[in-house]
Design an enzyme around this catalytic site. Structure first.
Site, short mmCIF file in Angstrom:
data_model
loop_
_atom_site.label_atom_id
_atom_site.label_comp_id
_atom_site.label_asym_id
_atom_site.label_seq_id
_atom_site.Cartn_x
_atom_site.Cartn_y
_atom_site.Cartn_z
N ARG A 336 -15.08 4.80 -19.34
CA ARG A 336 -16.23 5.83 -19.69
C ARG A 336 -17.67 5.27 -19.37
NH1 ARG A 336 -16.26 8.72 -24.36
NH2 ARG A 336 -14.71 7.63 -25.18
N CYS A 404 -9.67 32.10 -25.23
CA CYS A 404 -9.30 33.01 -26.37
C CYS A 404 -9.04 32.13 -27.78
CB CYS A 404 -7.90 33.70 -26.11
SG CYS A 404 -8.30 34.83 -24.70
N1 LLP Z 1 -8.15 0.07 -21.48
C1 LLP Z 1 -7.32 0.61 -22.18
C2 LLP Z 1 -6.04 -0.04 -22.56
C3 LLP Z 1 -7.62 2.06 -22.87
O1 LLP Z 1 -6.68 2.35 -23.57
C4 LLP Z 1 -8.78 2.57 -22.51
C5 LLP Z 1 -9.19 3.82 -23.11
C6 LLP Z 1 -9.75 1.77 -21.44
C7 LLP Z 1 -9.54 0.59 -21.22
C8 LLP Z 1 -11.22 2.48 -21.32
O2 LLP Z 1 -11.92 2.61 -22.32
P1 LLP Z 1 -13.44 2.97 -22.16
O3 LLP Z 1 -14.26 1.82 -21.40
O4 LLP Z 1 -13.56 4.20 -21.50
O5 LLP Z 1 -14.14 2.97 -23.64
N2 LLP Z 1 -10.37 10.55 -24.47
C9 LLP Z 1 -11.26 9.83 -25.38
C10 LLP Z 1 -11.21 8.42 -25.03
C11 LLP Z 1 -9.90 7.55 -25.15
C12 LLP Z 1 -9.85 6.24 -24.69
C13 LLP Z 1 -8.55 5.83 -24.39
N3 LLP Z 1 -8.45 4.46 -23.90
C14 LLP Z 1 -12.51 10.52 -25.23
O6 LLP Z 1 -12.60 11.43 -24.42
O7 LLP Z 1 -13.63 9.89 -25.81
#
Ligand code: LLP
Length: 475
Positions: A336, A404
């Site tokens: 993110r 929709c």
């Molecule tokens: N590593 C693992 C094993 C993960 O499961 C994730 C995210 C990351 C790294 C990366 O995390 P970040 O730096 O992005 O926080 N769809 C959701 C977010 C799901 C995150 C899943 N895992 C949203 O739109 O907020």
């Protein structure tokens, strides 16, 4: 007025067929915040500014012209912003720890261009499916710098990963330990692995994206003895090389002190593993990165503070365990925070419905197919009108999609410059988990992704066509 609000709140919850149907929330007392683009700098791409025409531009590209040239809906990303975020993690880690790697989490947004960018910048990749791995390999990304995740990777995905020479497989369940051992043995290779551990901590974030609690489908628990049993099983497997432990406690986390608890739990486990198996890890992977600012009022910790919190915690525990920092490689997997603020979505305003005494709906040419996060997580963003971005936001509207169902909204009660039909509407902070979670609901072709750098727009993912929709329809 207060009574009217209370009444409208009560009326907005109705009972239909026994289900409690909550209408889209709405606060009729909200006033437009009067902000301009300058006030939104910390949620906007680094290269965002107002140009002489009074339009929003990013990396020297006028977004109104871009919308005309490329059509909308359109995902737009500031390439320099992506590099800057990745480099910020790399620099912070280099300062605090002898050996480290930053593995970008491709689930946030994957395409060949970002894999090439990672290669250029010395980044690793966290892949969470065979599809993400296939894209990385197609981009020429080095398989040995890919970390493969998932709580139920299929046998086919594991074969593809092992045969590609993948850097690490993060083992998530007992079945997978046995599977990867067998597949590696069949191919006469020794596979480097990490064990995914549930540290049993609850991060302060949306319940859908908490992953490190005991009640999680991911990884091996500590208190139930699973992590110790899994370690024993891996150490006994001739074709598995246990590089160390992995944990990921959740996403969009601002209160980062929870990482101290997670690191503490991991090291308590490592103490047991040392005592029982004389095992010391060579790697520790602490999962995703810091949360991102989506709203004006959001103030997440800086990347350097985040990295320092992690490395300080690891340092203390290393000493207690008798492990020199130089003997332990630290890995983080931010997704993110690398791409969220680098990305925006452009839409064209197509219809406006001013519902007297209720709200104003502004309908755009996209919606829940390109941004499911509002419906799924009650996500909140900031938005502006690109062609009047220097003016203060003087209206409150609900930005609705074109799909929709009534839940198809992108922004509820958003402050924005008063929209007019034909305006280019910008939603900020859509670089992460928007395109990667997009869908073809209503058979909507997905938007293109355009990267901007030095005044030039480069299409990195082209817009889908009806022919793309028909390509898989072979009946
Ligand atoms: N590593 C693992 C094993 C993960 O499961 C994730 C995210 C990351 C790294 C990366 O995390 P970040 O730096 O992005 O926080 N769809 C959701 C977010 C799901 C995150 C899943 N895992 C949203 O739109 O907020």
């Amino acid at each position: 007025m207060a009574l009217a609000n209370e009444l409208s709140a009560i009326l907005s919850t109705v009972f239909v067929k026994g289900y409690e149907m909550a209408h889209l929330e709405h606060d009729p007392t909200l006033e437009p915040d009067g902000l301009t683009l300058a006030d939104l700098a910390h949620v906007a791409p680094l290269g965002a500014r107002v140009n002489a025409a009074g339009h929003m531009e990013v990396a020297g590209v006028d977004l109104v012209d871009l919308a005309t040239a490329q059509g909308t809906a359109l995902y737009v990303m500031d390439e320099a912003h992506i590099r800057a975020q990745l480099n910020a993690y790399q620099a912070a880690l280099a300062e605090c720890w002898p050996e480290s790697a930053v593995a970008y989490a491709g689930k946030a947004f994957t395409c060949k261009a970002i894999c090439r960018l990672l290669t250029e910048e010395g980044g690793w990749l966290d892949a969470s499916s065979g599809g993400e791995l296939a894209i990385a390999l197609a981009a020429g990304f080095a398989a040995e710098q890919v970390i493969f995740h998932g709580n139920n990777k299929t046998e086919q995905e594991l074969i593809e990963a092992i045969e590609a020479g993948i850097g690490r497989i993060v083992l998530d369940c007992f079945e997978e330990i046995e599977r990867v051992q067998r597949l590696a043995a069949d191919r006469g290779v020794v596979q480097k692995v990490l064990l995914r551990i549930k540290p049993g901590v609850v991060a302060d974030t949306h319940s859908h994206i908490i992953t490190g609690a005991e009640d999680s489908k991911f990884g091996f628990g500590i208190s139930d003895g699973w992590a110790e049993r899994a370690t024993e099983q891996v150490l006994e497997a001739a074709n598995l090389e246990l590089m160390g432990l992995h944990c990921h406690i959740g996403s969009q986390i601002f209160a980062i002190d929870v990482y101290q608890q997670a690191v503490g739990a991991l090291f308590r486990l490592l103490g047991q593993l040392k005592q029982r198996f004389d095992y010391l890890p060579r790697e520790l992977n602490l999962g995703g990165g810091v949360g991102s600012a989506y709203r004006v009022e959001h103030n997440p910790p800086s990347i350097s503070d985040f990295v320092k919190t992690l490395t300080d915690a690891v340092k203390i525990h290393c000493e207690q365990l008798g492990l020199a920092p130089s003997e332990l490689k630290l890995i983080v997997e931010p997704g993110r925070s690398i791409v969220a603020n680098a990305g925006i979505t452009l839409y064209t305003v197509g219809a406006i419905k001013q519902l007297e005494g209720i709200r104003t709906f502004v309908a755009v040419d996209g919606g829940m197919t390109d941004n499911i996060r509002t419906a799924l997580y009650d996500a909140r963003y900031e938005c502006v009108i690109a062609n009047r971005v220097g003016e203060p936001r003087d209206a409150i509207v609900t930005v609705a999609g074109k799909h929709c169902e009534s839940g198809d909204v992108v922004m509820i009660d958003a402050s924005i410059q008063t929209p007019q039909v034909g305006d280019t509407l910008v939603i900020m902070t859509t670089g992460a988990y928007n395109q990667s979670m997009s869908s073809n609901y209503n058979k909507q072709p997905r938007p293109a992704v355009v990267w901007l750098a030095d005044g030039v727009a480069r299409e990195v993912v082209r817009r889908e066509t009806y022919a793309d929709l028909l390509a898989t329809d072979v009946g």
